[in-house]
Design an enzyme around this catalytic site. Structure first.
Site, PDB file in Angstrom:
ATOM      1  N   CYS A   1      -3.279   1.512   6.552  1.00 29.81           N
ATOM      2  CA  CYS A   1      -3.354   1.067   7.839  1.00 29.81           C
ATOM      3  C   CYS A   1      -4.027   1.941   8.766  1.00 29.81           C
ATOM      4  CB  CYS A   1      -1.979   0.603   8.391  1.00 29.81           C
ATOM      5  SG  CYS A   1      -0.742   1.853   8.344  1.00 29.81           S
TER       6      CYS A   1
ATOM      7  N   ASN B   1       0.618  -1.131  -0.019  1.00 25.01           N
ATOM      8  CA  ASN B   1      -0.023  -0.215  -0.093  1.00 25.01           C
ATOM      9  C   ASN B   1       0.973   1.354  -0.134  1.00 25.01           C
ATOM     10  OD1 ASN B   1       0.600  -0.406   2.784  1.00 25.01           O
ATOM     11  ND2 ASN B   1      -1.221   0.595   3.419  1.00 25.01           N
TER      12      ASN B   1
ATOM     13  N   GLU C   1       4.518  -3.945  12.291  1.00 27.04           N
ATOM     14  CA  GLU C   1       3.667  -2.725  12.063  1.00 27.04           C
ATOM     15  C   GLU C   1       2.300  -3.304  11.350  1.00 27.04           C
ATOM     16  OE1 GLU C   1       3.842   0.300  12.777  1.00 27.04           O
ATOM     17  OE2 GLU C   1       6.239   0.461  13.171  1.00 27.04           O
TER      18      GLU C   1
END
Ligand code: NAD
Length: 476
Positions: free
Chosen positions: A284, A154, A250
């Site tokens: 995210c 992303n 993450e």
């Protein structure tokens, strides 16, 4: 165009190797073929990185590491348009967001260049302990060795650099495993580092499948640290397999934003439309849950829906496009089934909810409940829910009812309330009068709960990519 691994500066020819097509998510056109790396290639990459660490990187002075990083940042700045177009094409990210990703990536490398010269230790007051007279001690931060960096699709450039740049700044070497969907920017990035003078083998990239290369990379005994950005299930597997290695994870979130009634709505609405729908919600810290105080709920919802309907949907490669496709059809189908599931349980689609191939229109949901997937799980799609609340306690309770805790946003003019709520939120980070999706590259960034372990944000990543070494001297 073939995209190969780069190991010790060498690329591979296709020959008998398997390939994987890289497809433009907007029009499904094939834009490249990955020459897939095998586990044997991975072994070569790790061994070479290990040797390069001991022979070269470990001995390289800080000023030289800083110079190479600075030169890389300059080259990336020069090639901004090429990198932005590459990201727009391989990830389907609208150009305006791809350009800002490149700008941020340049900054990340610059921060790393600056930090390379600031890695220091401290003097320990050894005479504080009985018997410590005539002893002198200090700490140093030393590089770990080979860092395995596994990254998602992303933010293919910037999130890769959040691992690579601090690792190199600290004098480590890196084996980089980028996402299969977005290998072209990764390939160009490694070439850029070489052009800037990085020694061959200091940054090896393996282009292959996560499920095939993941385990051998994570379990390899010459790898000292695994730094991963990606989904919760893959992160959980890495955590289990990494053993005694240092680890940074993450992972995902379902970020909340809390809007109190004392604010002017215009600016937050504008930011929240971007926060919910930029790159089709595949961020995210995308704004997934918006809690709005009852008194302004209807006004907020109406304005938010109207602004969302005005988004310009289209080809990511066109300058005016604000909203493009999801990464692939499977992802868009999955998101659509979550909308349908919520509707079957009583939720309302205020706008959007229509899918055509990889395109899912920007979707705002109301009348949602905590057990619906669009609330309880990470949507990672252009779906946002707007939920009313009455009191501060209620807002905090709703926001914290999650397995995730990455970043949150609070909007209020009352600073006492803002600090109180910020303290109560179970998050890695909280922004006051800013949306959950806002991130700068030099503040600590990372999650609590199942959003992850460790922190990025260059300086903080360097802390996690170095070992604290103590040296003591006994004087006569
Ligand atoms: P993903 O987990 O599917 O893939 C990420 C990377 O892991 C890819 O390079 C993939 O090839 C690799 N991988 C796949 N299987 C593996 C295995 N078994 N072992 C090791 N590596 C493996 O994630 P994605 O779809 O590319 O990205 C989306 C996810 O990333 C979302 O959940 C999002 O929240 C998360 N994300 C988190 C942050 C953050 O900073 N917290 C930032 C961006 C994205």
């Amino acid at each position: 165009m073939y995209i190969s691994s780069i190991i010790n500066g060498e690329t591979f020819k296709k020959e008998s190797r398997d390939t994987l097509a890289v497809v433009n998510p907007y029009n499904q056109e094939e834009i490249a073929q990955i020459i897939l790396a095998t586990p044997d290639d991975l072994e070569t990459a790790v061994t070479n990185s290990y040797e390069t660490f001991h022979q070269t990187m470990k001995k390289m002075p800080a000023y030289k590491r800083a110079d190479i990083l600075l030169k890389t940042a300059e080259l990336l700045k020069e090639r901004k348009e090429d990198f932005a177009a590459t990201i727009a094409e391989e990830a389907g990210k609208p150009l305006k967001f791809s350009r800002s990703e490149v700008d941020r990536a340049v900054q990340v490398i610059r921060f790393a260049s600056e930090q390379a010269k600031q890695i220091n230790g401290e003097v320990i007051p050894l005479d504080a302990a009985v018997g410590g007279e005539n002893r002198f001690g200090f700490t140093k931060r030393v590089p770990l060795g080979v860092v395995a960096a596994i990254t998602p699709f992303n933010f293919p450039l910037n999130l890769s650099l959040h691992k690579i740049a601090p690792a190199l700044a600290a004098g480590n070497t890196v084996v980089f495993k980028p996402a299969e969907k977005t290998p072209i920017s990764a390939y160009k990035l490694v070439q850029l580092f070489h052009e800037a003078g990085l020694p061959k083998g200091a940054l090896n990239v393996v282009m292959g499948l996560g499920e095939e290369l993941g385990d051998p990379l994570v379990e390899h005994d010459k790898v000292q640290k695994v730094t991963f950005t990606g989904s919760l299930p893959v992160g959980r597997g890495i955590r289990e397999k990494a053993g005694f290695k240092k680890i940074t994870l993450e992972l995902g979130s379902n970020s909340p934003n809390i809007i109190f009634k004392d604010i002017d709505l215009e600016a937050p609405i504008e930011s929240l439309v971007t926060g919910a729908f930029a790159f089709s919600g595949q961020v995210c810290i995308s704004a997934q849950r918006i809690y709005v105080q009852q008194d302004i709920y209807h006004e907020f919802l109406e304005k938010f829906v109207n602004r969302t309907k005005a988004l310009k949907i289209g080809d990511p490669l066109e300058d005016a496009t604000e909203f493009g496709p999801m990464i692939d059809e499977k992802a868009a189908e999955r998101a659509k089934t979550w909308i349908d599931d919520a509707v079957s349980k009583g939720a309302t689609v205020e706008t959007g909810g229509e899918r055509n191939g990889t395109m899912l229109t920007p979707t705002i949901m109301t009348n949602v409940k905590n057990d619906m997937k669009i609330i309880a799980e990470e949507v990672f799609a252009p779906i946002v829910s707007v939920i009313p609340f009455h009191t501060e306690e209620e807002a905090v309770k709703y926001a914290n009812e999650s397995i995730y805790g990455l970043q949150a946003g609070i909007f209020t003019k009352d600073l006492n309330r803002a600090f109180s709520v910020a303290d109560q939120l179970e998050m890695g980070g909280v922004w006051i009068n800013e949306i959950s999706t806002y991130r700068q590259d030099n503040h600590p960034y990372g999650g609590v709960k199942q959003s992850g372990i460790g922190r990025e944000g260059v300086k903080y990543a360097i802390d996690d990519m170095t070992e604290l070494k103590f040296i003591g001297i006994k004087l006569d």
